[in-house]
Motif scaffolding. Structure first.
Motif, PDB file in Angstrom:
ATOM      1  N   LEU A 102     -14.755 -24.622 -29.609  1.00  0.00           N
ATOM      2  CA  LEU A 102     -13.411 -25.200 -29.637  1.00  0.00           C
ATOM      3  C   LEU A 102     -13.107 -25.836 -30.990  1.00  0.00           C
ATOM      4  O   LEU A 102     -11.968 -25.818 -31.450  1.00  0.00           O
ATOM      5  CB  LEU A 102     -13.267 -26.227 -28.520  1.00  0.00           C
ATOM      6  CG  LEU A 102     -13.292 -25.647 -27.098  1.00  0.00           C
ATOM      7  CD1 LEU A 102     -13.277 -26.759 -26.057  1.00  0.00           C
ATOM      8  CD2 LEU A 102     -12.108 -24.710 -26.884  1.00  0.00           C
ATOM      9  N   GLY A 103     -14.129 -26.395 -31.632  1.00  0.00           N
ATOM     10  CA  GLY A 103     -13.927 -26.926 -32.980  1.00  0.00           C
ATOM     11  C   GLY A 103     -13.567 -25.819 -33.961  1.00  0.00           C
ATOM     12  O   GLY A 103     -12.702 -26.006 -34.831  1.00  0.00           O
ATOM     13  N   ALA A 104     -14.203 -24.663 -33.822  1.00  0.00           N
ATOM     14  CA  ALA A 104     -13.873 -23.522 -34.684  1.00  0.00           C
ATOM     15  C   ALA A 104     -12.454 -23.037 -34.414  1.00  0.00           C
ATOM     16  O   ALA A 104     -11.711 -22.689 -35.340  1.00  0.00           O
ATOM     17  CB  ALA A 104     -14.880 -22.394 -34.465  1.00  0.00           C
ATOM     18  N   GLY A 105     -12.069 -23.023 -33.133  1.00  0.00           N
ATOM     19  CA  GLY A 105     -10.706 -22.650 -32.795  1.00  0.00           C
ATOM     20  C   GLY A 105      -9.695 -23.621 -33.372  1.00  0.00           C
ATOM     21  O   GLY A 105      -8.636 -23.225 -33.872  1.00  0.00           O
ATOM     22  N   SER A 106     -10.029 -24.913 -33.321  1.00  0.00           N
ATOM     23  CA  SER A 106      -9.140 -25.918 -33.893  1.00  0.00           C
ATOM     24  C   SER A 106      -9.019 -25.736 -35.407  1.00  0.00           C
ATOM     25  O   SER A 106      -7.922 -25.819 -35.965  1.00  0.00           O
ATOM     26  CB  SER A 106      -9.679 -27.321 -33.575  1.00  0.00           C
ATOM     27  OG  SER A 106      -8.868 -28.314 -34.154  1.00  0.00           O
ATOM     28  N   PHE A 107     -10.143 -25.470 -36.064  1.00  0.00           N
ATOM     29  CA  PHE A 107     -10.104 -25.249 -37.515  1.00  0.00           C
ATOM     30  C   PHE A 107      -9.197 -24.071 -37.864  1.00  0.00           C
ATOM     31  O   PHE A 107      -8.398 -24.138 -38.813  1.00  0.00           O
ATOM     32  CB  PHE A 107     -11.509 -25.007 -38.044  1.00  0.00           C
ATOM     33  CG  PHE A 107     -11.559 -24.661 -39.504  1.00  0.00           C
ATOM     34  CD1 PHE A 107     -11.498 -25.660 -40.470  1.00  0.00           C
ATOM     35  CD2 PHE A 107     -11.647 -23.340 -39.916  1.00  0.00           C
ATOM     36  CE1 PHE A 107     -11.527 -25.348 -41.820  1.00  0.00           C
ATOM     37  CE2 PHE A 107     -11.672 -23.015 -41.269  1.00  0.00           C
ATOM     38  CZ  PHE A 107     -11.618 -24.021 -42.220  1.00  0.00           C
ATOM     39  N   SER A 108      -9.294 -22.990 -37.097  1.00  0.00           N
ATOM     40  CA  SER A 108      -8.486 -21.799 -37.377  1.00  0.00           C
ATOM     41  C   SER A 108      -6.997 -22.092 -37.225  1.00  0.00           C
ATOM     42  O   SER A 108      -6.183 -21.724 -38.087  1.00  0.00           O
ATOM     43  CB  SER A 108      -8.899 -20.660 -36.437  1.00  0.00           C
ATOM     44  OG  SER A 108     -10.268 -20.340 -36.600  1.00  0.00           O
ATOM     45  N   SER A 109      -6.629 -22.751 -36.121  1.00  0.00           N
ATOM     46  CA  SER A 109      -5.206 -23.025 -35.893  1.00  0.00           C
ATOM     47  C   SER A 109      -4.673 -24.054 -36.883  1.00  0.00           C
ATOM     48  O   SER A 109      -3.538 -23.938 -37.362  1.00  0.00           O
ATOM     49  CB  SER A 109      -4.997 -23.507 -34.458  1.00  0.00           C
ATOM     50  OG  SER A 109      -5.665 -24.733 -34.218  1.00  0.00           O
TER      51      SER A 109
ATOM     52  N   ALA B 170       2.692 -17.044 -34.534  1.00  0.00           N
ATOM     53  CA  ALA B 170       2.705 -16.235 -33.316  1.00  0.00           C
ATOM     54  C   ALA B 170       1.295 -15.850 -32.896  1.00  0.00           C
ATOM     55  O   ALA B 170       0.996 -15.757 -31.696  1.00  0.00           O
ATOM     56  CB  ALA B 170       3.546 -14.982 -33.537  1.00  0.00           C
ATOM     57  N   TRP B 171       0.413 -15.634 -33.876  1.00  0.00           N
ATOM     58  CA  TRP B 171      -0.977 -15.310 -33.541  1.00  0.00           C
ATOM     59  C   TRP B 171      -1.677 -16.491 -32.888  1.00  0.00           C
ATOM     60  O   TRP B 171      -2.461 -16.319 -31.947  1.00  0.00           O
ATOM     61  CB  TRP B 171      -1.727 -14.886 -34.804  1.00  0.00           C
ATOM     62  CG  TRP B 171      -1.283 -13.566 -35.345  1.00  0.00           C
ATOM     63  CD1 TRP B 171      -0.413 -13.348 -36.364  1.00  0.00           C
ATOM     64  CD2 TRP B 171      -1.670 -12.279 -34.864  1.00  0.00           C
ATOM     65  NE1 TRP B 171      -0.235 -12.010 -36.565  1.00  0.00           N
ATOM     66  CE2 TRP B 171      -0.995 -11.318 -35.658  1.00  0.00           C
ATOM     67  CE3 TRP B 171      -2.520 -11.835 -33.858  1.00  0.00           C
ATOM     68  CZ2 TRP B 171      -1.147  -9.958 -35.469  1.00  0.00           C
ATOM     69  CZ3 TRP B 171      -2.679 -10.466 -33.668  1.00  0.00           C
ATOM     70  CH2 TRP B 171      -2.000  -9.555 -34.460  1.00  0.00           C
ATOM     71  N   VAL B 172      -1.383 -17.686 -33.369  1.00  0.00           N
ATOM     72  CA  VAL B 172      -1.956 -18.887 -32.744  1.00  0.00           C
ATOM     73  C   VAL B 172      -1.430 -19.034 -31.326  1.00  0.00           C
ATOM     74  O   VAL B 172      -2.190 -19.311 -30.389  1.00  0.00           O
ATOM     75  CB  VAL B 172      -1.632 -20.140 -33.575  1.00  0.00           C
ATOM     76  CG1 VAL B 172      -2.173 -21.395 -32.883  1.00  0.00           C
ATOM     77  CG2 VAL B 172      -2.212 -20.011 -34.978  1.00  0.00           C
ATOM     78  N   GLY B 173      -0.118 -18.839 -31.152  1.00  0.00           N
ATOM     79  CA  GLY B 173       0.467 -18.932 -29.820  1.00  0.00           C
ATOM     80  C   GLY B 173      -0.113 -17.898 -28.867  1.00  0.00           C
ATOM     81  O   GLY B 173      -0.410 -18.214 -27.701  1.00  0.00           O
ATOM     82  N   ALA B 174      -0.297 -16.681 -29.366  1.00  0.00           N
ATOM     83  CA  ALA B 174      -0.878 -15.636 -28.518  1.00  0.00           C
ATOM     84  C   ALA B 174      -2.313 -15.978 -28.151  1.00  0.00           C
ATOM     85  O   ALA B 174      -2.749 -15.741 -27.011  1.00  0.00           O
ATOM     86  CB  ALA B 174      -0.823 -14.295 -29.253  1.00  0.00           C
ATOM     87  N   GLY B 175      -3.050 -16.536 -29.098  1.00  0.00           N
ATOM     88  CA  GLY B 175      -4.422 -16.934 -28.801  1.00  0.00           C
ATOM     89  C   GLY B 175      -4.492 -18.025 -27.753  1.00  0.00           C
ATOM     90  O   GLY B 175      -5.341 -17.982 -26.851  1.00  0.00           O
ATOM     91  N   VAL B 176      -3.596 -19.014 -27.832  1.00  0.00           N
ATOM     92  CA  VAL B 176      -3.561 -20.077 -26.835  1.00  0.00           C
ATOM     93  C   VAL B 176      -3.234 -19.511 -25.456  1.00  0.00           C
ATOM     94  O   VAL B 176      -3.882 -19.851 -24.453  1.00  0.00           O
ATOM     95  CB  VAL B 176      -2.532 -21.154 -27.242  1.00  0.00           C
ATOM     96  CG1 VAL B 176      -2.278 -22.117 -26.084  1.00  0.00           C
ATOM     97  CG2 VAL B 176      -3.032 -21.925 -28.462  1.00  0.00           C
ATOM     98  N   LEU B 177      -2.232 -18.643 -25.383  1.00  0.00           N
ATOM     99  CA  LEU B 177      -1.862 -18.044 -24.091  1.00  0.00           C
ATOM    100  C   LEU B 177      -3.012 -17.231 -23.513  1.00  0.00           C
ATOM    101  O   LEU B 177      -3.274 -17.278 -22.301  1.00  0.00           O
ATOM    102  CB  LEU B 177      -0.626 -17.159 -24.271  1.00  0.00           C
ATOM    103  CG  LEU B 177       0.689 -17.886 -24.570  1.00  0.00           C
ATOM    104  CD1 LEU B 177       1.801 -16.881 -24.825  1.00  0.00           C
ATOM    105  CD2 LEU B 177       1.062 -18.805 -23.414  1.00  0.00           C
ATOM    106  N   LEU B 178      -3.717 -16.483 -24.368  1.00  0.00           N
ATOM    107  CA  LEU B 178      -4.832 -15.667 -23.893  1.00  0.00           C
ATOM    108  C   LEU B 178      -5.960 -16.537 -23.359  1.00  0.00           C
ATOM    109  O   LEU B 178      -6.512 -16.268 -22.272  1.00  0.00           O
ATOM    110  CB  LEU B 178      -5.342 -14.784 -25.030  1.00  0.00           C
ATOM    111  CG  LEU B 178      -6.545 -13.876 -24.693  1.00  0.00           C
ATOM    112  CD1 LEU B 178      -6.162 -12.887 -23.591  1.00  0.00           C
ATOM    113  CD2 LEU B 178      -7.027 -13.146 -25.942  1.00  0.00           C
ATOM    114  N   VAL B 179      -6.297 -17.597 -24.093  1.00  0.00           N
ATOM    115  CA  VAL B 179      -7.367 -18.492 -23.662  1.00  0.00           C
ATOM    116  C   VAL B 179      -7.023 -19.150 -22.336  1.00  0.00           C
ATOM    117  O   VAL B 179      -7.850 -19.207 -21.413  1.00  0.00           O
ATOM    118  CB  VAL B 179      -7.637 -19.555 -24.748  1.00  0.00           C
ATOM    119  CG1 VAL B 179      -8.530 -20.664 -24.208  1.00  0.00           C
ATOM    120  CG2 VAL B 179      -8.282 -18.914 -25.966  1.00  0.00           C
TER     121      VAL B 179
END
Length: 339
Positions: A276-283, A301-310
């Motif tokens: 989750l820390g890596a995900g936070s760093f990316s976003s 939009a890629w961040v939003g799509a990633g959040v929806l997918l997770v």
């Protein structure tokens, strides 16, 4: 620059020492995380708040690193929210009291002359939402601190890009204080952040983003703020959806969070937090790049799509729901069992 490095170093060391010193008093006073089976004291957040405010006050008092217009008011409001959270750590208070207190504090820090009335109202709502979402991250050892450090550096970079040097230094001090606290909060944690520290961190980060984005168009500002808070918002969305679908009250605690479901997939506590820390760093990186103009808003939009997918995937992971106990049993036991 030199003062920023010295201030961050001092904040890291002071927070590490103070967190260790406050552990025993918290245990003796019974200021514990009621959601856990082990006795976890909760005054780590007080250490983060005290060190951040102290170092910032020294910089302001000596005029070496003045906070700037409105930033001193922001820090005072964040400290007031932390005090409310500390009351919640010591004595249980209703969630609506935390919401109302955070909203009142947010109303005093929004720069209405730049946001306008409507934008100011939306900013207050954002600060409350982000603060409570960040508080929700304090369900696993090291998670809130890790995400807080990453987000503070991102928000500090945005502030530096706007030449808000005082705000950038304040955020670097917050990141350093959280790092010192993390020395004692990494799994297995010896002290917790609590509502005091988590609300303070969430409020300071979300308010800082309002300051740095004031004067920009609404849509790009929402995009940047979403990126810098993606993990906290994903966790909040997951909890709300899970409890609504299960027809359980939103305020009833349970193992509905990100880490709980990742652990059901076989990840360790440390592995879940690192992921989750890596995900936070990316976003956060995407948000900083959008703010500084290095990339277009389409990257959001890629961040939003990633959040929806997770959220969609983890929502399908079954978790063990809390069991009801007879009313004759101690109600506190239920709070301990459920994270």
């Amino acid at each position: 620059m030199l003062y920023g490095i010295a201030a961050a170093t001092a904040a890291l060391l002071l927070a590490a020492v103070l967190s260790a010193l406050l552990r025993v008093p918290a245990l003796r006073a019974g200021i514990l995380d009621r959601r856990r089976q082990r006795r976890l004291p909760l005054l780590g957040g007080l250490a983060v708040v005290a060190v951040t405010c102290l170092v910032a006050w020294v910089g302001q008092r000596t005029a070496i690193a003045p906070l700037g217009d409105g930033v001193d008011r922001l820090l005072i409001a964040a400290a007031a929210v932390a005090a409310l959270g500390l009351v919640g750590d010591v004595w249980r208070i209703r969630a609506r009291v935390l919401v109302a207190g955070t909203a009142v504090a947010a109303a005093f820090v929004v720069p209405y002359e730049e946001t306008g009335v409507l934008g100011g109202i939306l900013a207050v709502g954002w600060i409350v939402l982000a603060s409570l979402a960040f508080k929700g991250l304090d369900h696993a050892d090291g998670l809130a601190g890790t995400v807080g450090v990453v987000t503070a550096f991102g928000a500090g970079a945005c502030a530096a890009a706007e030449l808000m040097d005082g705000l950038a230094v304040l955020l670097s001090v917050l990141a350093a204080a959280l790092t010192g606290f993390l020395m004692h909060n990494w799994h297995p944690a010896r002290i917790g952040l609590g509502a005091c520290g988590s609300l303070f961190t969430g409020f300071l980060l979300s308010s800082s983003l309002v300051f740095t984005r004031a004067g920009y168009a609404l849509a790009p500002s929402v995009a940047v703020m979403f990126c810098l808070s993606a993990v906290a918002l994903a966790d909040a969305a997951l909890v709300v959806l899970a409890r609504r679908l299960a027809r359980r009250p939103l305020v009833r605690r349970g193992p509905d969070h990100l880490v709980h479901r990742l652990r059901r997939l076989g990840l360790t506590m440390q592995g879940s937090v690192v992921l989750l820390g890596a995900g936070s760093f990316s976003s956060v990186l995407v948000g900083v790049l959008v703010h500084t103009g290095w990339t277009g808003e389409g990257a959001v939009a890629w961040v939003g799509a990633g959040v929806l997918l997770v959220v969609a995937v983890l929502l399908r992971i079954p978790v063990q729901q809390p069991r009801r106990m007879p009313s004759t049993q101690v109600s506190g036991h239920l709070r301990v069992r459920n994270g």
